[in-house]
Scaffold this active site. Structure first.
Site: not given
Length: 116
Positions: A12-13
């Site tokens: 997840c960024t």
């Protein structure tokens, strides 16, 4: 001094950005990949209390598992917690905890409340 703990998903960024902010601050951090080390129902309930939200507010409603199994359902707080433990992809991320305080790292800058 309490160490920070992040419930992290490396794919997840926002989770990676939040972890980077913590690391750049020089704070010690314990990284918990919550998809591999799923919190217990009791741990998740404690985190939700620290966040000051209802369990349903911690759901990732864009996830396929939510749309397929839970969308439109009216579950109790306990049932939502059980669903998140059973399907940890439903848990919003990242969650950063320090002592008895917690924030959701969306946006990542939210973590600044716990740093320093």
């Amino acid at each position: 001094m309490d160490m920070l703990k992040i419930l992290h998903n490396p794919r997840c960024t926002k989770s990676r950005e939040t972890l980077q902010l913590i690391e750049e601050s020089g704070e010690m951090v314990q990284v918990v990949e919550y998809l591999k080390t799923v919190p217990s129902e009791e741990e998740l309930a404690d985190i939700i209390n620290m966040l000051g939200i209802k369990p349903e507010q911690l759901l990732r409603k864009g996830e396929a598992i939510y749309k397929e199994q839970y969308k439109g359902k009216n579950l109790s707080d306990e049932e939502w917690i059980k669903a998140m433990v059973e399907h940890p992809k439903l848990i919003e991320r990242p969650i950063v905890i320090k002592g008895k305080e917690a924030v959701i790292g969306r946006p990542p800058e939210n973590v600044k409340k716990l740093i320093g």
